[in-house]
Motif scaffolding. Structure first.
Motif, short mmCIF file in Angstrom:
data_model
loop_
_atom_site.label_atom_id
_atom_site.label_comp_id
_atom_site.label_asym_id
_atom_site.label_seq_id
_atom_site.Cartn_x
_atom_site.Cartn_y
_atom_site.Cartn_z
N LEU A 1 1.89 2.01 -3.48
CA LEU A 1 0.90 2.46 -4.36
C LEU A 1 0.88 3.85 -4.02
O LEU A 1 0.50 4.66 -4.93
CB LEU A 1 -0.18 1.74 -4.31
N TRP A 2 0.45 4.44 -2.72
CA TRP A 2 0.29 5.67 -2.32
C TRP A 2 1.38 6.48 -2.51
O TRP A 2 1.21 7.77 -3.11
CB TRP A 2 -0.10 5.55 -1.08
N GLN B 1 -4.17 -5.71 -5.64
CA GLN B 1 -3.16 -4.62 -5.19
C GLN B 1 -1.72 -4.96 -5.42
O GLN B 1 -0.66 -4.32 -5.83
CB GLN B 1 -3.38 -3.93 -3.91
N THR C 1 1.49 7.30 -6.32
CA THR C 1 0.46 8.24 -6.90
C THR C 1 0.80 9.74 -6.33
O THR C 1 0.55 10.65 -6.98
CB THR C 1 -0.97 7.89 -6.03
N THR D 1 0.95 -1.31 -0.16
CA THR D 1 0.12 0.01 -0.10
C THR D 1 0.98 1.33 -0.03
O THR D 1 0.50 2.42 -0.49
CB THR D 1 -0.82 0.17 1.13
N PHE E 1 -3.25 4.05 -10.68
CA PHE E 1 -2.80 3.83 -9.23
C PHE E 1 -4.10 4.05 -8.26
O PHE E 1 -4.16 3.46 -7.29
CB PHE E 1 -1.67 4.70 -8.72
N SER F 1 -5.57 1.36 -5.64
CA SER F 1 -5.38 1.61 -4.14
C SER F 1 -6.58 1.55 -3.39
O SER F 1 -6.75 1.15 -2.38
CB SER F 1 -4.52 2.97 -4.03
N TRP F 2 -7.82 2.11 -4.18
CA TRP F 2 -9.06 2.45 -3.45
C TRP F 2 -10.04 1.25 -3.53
O TRP F 2 -10.86 1.00 -2.51
CB TRP F 2 -9.56 3.69 -3.72
#
Length: 237
Positions: free
Chosen positions: A123-124, A165, A127, A120, A153, A157-158
């Motif tokens: 990914l964040w 993911q 972004t 995570t 992304f 992610s969401w």
């Protein structure tokens, strides 16, 4: 957002997630390789490498105290980063050297995060980097490319589950590691046929009085070493 939700969100970002099985990690690597090797596919997927390339120039320019005027990404997968400051010196050298090395080093950093289970966070973080890059893009095609890449992304992610993911993150990192190798070989081929123009290696040669071939070798070493080290991390070796 109350403190409970904020804490839960923070824990989600900095926490660890389960790794996919080894065969899935290998499968994502094969898919990434298929996005790099065929020329027709590469003409499309190389745009992502260009984003990382120009983003590397821009980030190092800012870190070295230069003023970043803007970044342009073109439909032929070329790009241009314009910064102001001293035309010579360490800051300019680092800025020029950052382009060809950025995709591979980003892939290496991503592999380290995935090896530690921080899917995570990767990914964040990607972004956030794309959002920062978007502010400096100065042409329509570049904006479209960065927005579409960032949207992928954000959606994963969401909206996607942990398994999706993980597969997406591993695929992206493999692609950065594998895709980071090819541009240096392309530059080498262009130089052999006298079509390199004012490449990063040529700029570095003027700045340092070191022959372009040495800088080309440097690009090869960084990309191949990153692929080797990052690949070992991804495979858990």
């Amino acid at each position: 957002m109350d403190s409970t939700n904020a804490t839960a969100l923070w824990d989600r970002v900095v926490g660890t997630q389960p790794d996919p099985t080894l065969w899935l990690v290998v499968a994502t690597g094969v898919v990434a390789l298929a996005a790099v090797l065929p020329r027709r596919v590469w003409l499309v997927t190389r745009n992502a490498i260009t984003i990382a390339h120009e983003g590397g120039h821009g980030l190092v320019a800012l870190l070295s105290g230069r003023r970043l005027d803007g970044i342009r990404l073109h439909s032929d997968t070329s790009g241009l980063t314009v910064s102001r400051g001293r035309p010579t010196g360490l800051g300019m050298i680092l800025t020029a050297a950052a382009g060809y090395t950025a995709p591979s080093l980003l892939g290496l950093g991503g592999a380290w995060l995935l090896a530690a289970g921080h899917i995570t966070a990767l990914l964040w973080g990607a972004t956030a980097l794309l959002a920062a890059l978007l502010v400096m893009v100065r042409n329509a095609f570049g904006v479209l490319t960065v927005v579409l890449t960032g949207a992928a992304f954000v959606l994963v992610s969401w909206l996607a589950g942990p398994a999706v993911q993980a597969l997406f993150a591993y695929g992206v990192v493999w692609f950065m590691l594998l895709g980071g190798v090819r541009p240096a070989f392309e530059l080498q081929a262009k130089r052999r046929h006298g079509r390199s123009g004012d490449s990063d290696a040529d700029q570095l040669a003027r700045l340092t009085n070191v022959p372009p071939v040495v800088w080309l070798l440097f690009f090869h070493v960084v990309s191949l070493c990153s692929l080797t080290g990052g690949g070992r991390w991804l495979l858990g070796l």
